[in-house]
Design a protein around this motif. Structure first.
Motif, PDB file in Angstrom:
ATOM      1  N   ALA A   1       0.834  -1.201   0.000  1.00 53.50           N
ATOM      2  CA  ALA A   1       0.000   0.000   0.000  1.00 53.50           C
ATOM      3  C   ALA A   1       0.867   1.249   0.000  1.00 53.50           C
ATOM      4  O   ALA A   1       1.987   1.233   0.514  1.00 53.50           O
ATOM      5  N   GLU A   2       0.326   2.312  -0.585  1.00 52.80           N
ATOM      6  CA  GLU A   2       0.949   3.628  -0.539  1.00 52.80           C
ATOM      7  C   GLU A   2      -0.133   4.645  -0.200  1.00 52.80           C
ATOM      8  O   GLU A   2      -1.211   4.616  -0.789  1.00 52.80           O
ATOM      9  N   PHE A   3       0.161   5.507   0.771  1.00 53.89           N
ATOM     10  CA  PHE A   3      -0.788   6.513   1.220  1.00 53.89           C
ATOM     11  C   PHE A   3      -0.068   7.836   1.417  1.00 53.89           C
ATOM     12  O   PHE A   3       1.119   7.863   1.717  1.00 53.89           O
ATOM     13  N   THR A   4      -0.814   8.927   1.298  1.00 52.99           N
ATOM     14  CA  THR A   4      -0.318  10.242   1.696  1.00 52.99           C
ATOM     15  C   THR A   4      -1.323  10.826   2.670  1.00 52.99           C
ATOM     16  O   THR A   4      -2.507  10.969   2.339  1.00 52.99           O
ATOM     17  N   ILE A   5      -0.854  11.139   3.857  1.00 56.85           N
ATOM     18  CA  ILE A   5      -1.694  11.777   4.871  1.00 56.85           C
ATOM     19  C   ILE A   5      -1.431  13.275   4.757  1.00 56.85           C
ATOM     20  O   ILE A   5      -0.360  13.755   5.118  1.00 56.85           O
ATOM     21  N   GLU A   6      -2.394  14.009   4.231  1.00 58.75           N
ATOM     22  CA  GLU A   6      -2.230  15.437   3.937  1.00 58.75           C
ATOM     23  C   GLU A   6      -2.475  16.308   5.173  1.00 58.75           C
ATOM     24  O   GLU A   6      -3.307  17.218   5.152  1.00 58.75           O
ATOM     25  N   LEU A   7      -1.746  16.014   6.236  1.00 66.83           N
ATOM     26  CA  LEU A   7      -1.836  16.772   7.487  1.00 66.83           C
ATOM     27  C   LEU A   7      -0.442  17.027   8.025  1.00 66.83           C
ATOM     28  O   LEU A   7       0.479  16.254   7.749  1.00 66.83           O
TER      29      LEU A   7
END
Length: 125
Positions: free
Chosen positions: A6-12
């Motif tokens: 999995a690849e995610f970006t948490i935009e916080l």
């Protein structure tokens, strides 16, 4: 080469649990205890929206690149700890013990004033 799960970006803006604590008082016993700040609780609640409940229960490497919005000294281990708890809260991993989150190779901190975030890559070991 390891298989990317999995690849995610948490935009916080990444924050740590350890630096976001407060002393609270138990209303029944009157004893004091250390609890998480409202800021961290809100961060965890908001961050799970960027993740998927994958139920990972096998050894993985969690590489995280933390882009901070300010240039200050930050403890990478504390950032990883907060991220791992968010991964558990979202159901992405079933637990954050050492037999599931086997390593955090490649994790590091960068600076991006315009777009603070956390980029997460989970690979199977």
């Amino acid at each position: 080469m390891s298989e990317i799960v999995a690849e995610f970006t948490i935009e916080l803006q990444p924050i740590t649990k350890k630096n976001s604590q407060r002393i609270l008082k138990n209303w029944r016993t009157g004893k004091r205890f250390i609890g998480q700040s409202e800021q961290y609780k809100q961060y965890e609640k908001d961050a799970v929206w960027f993740l998927k409940p994958l139920g990972i229960d096998y050894p993985v490497n969690v590489k995280a690149v933390f882009y901070l919005g300010r240039k200050n000294r930050t403890d990478l281990a504390n950032l990883n700890s907060a991220l791992h708890d968010v991964l558990v809260a979202a159901g992405t991993v079933v637990d954050d013990h050492c037999r599931i989150i086997y390593s955090t190779d490649g994790s590091h901190v960068e600076y991006d004033k315009e777009q603070p975030r956390t980029e997460v890559t989970i690979t199977k070991i």
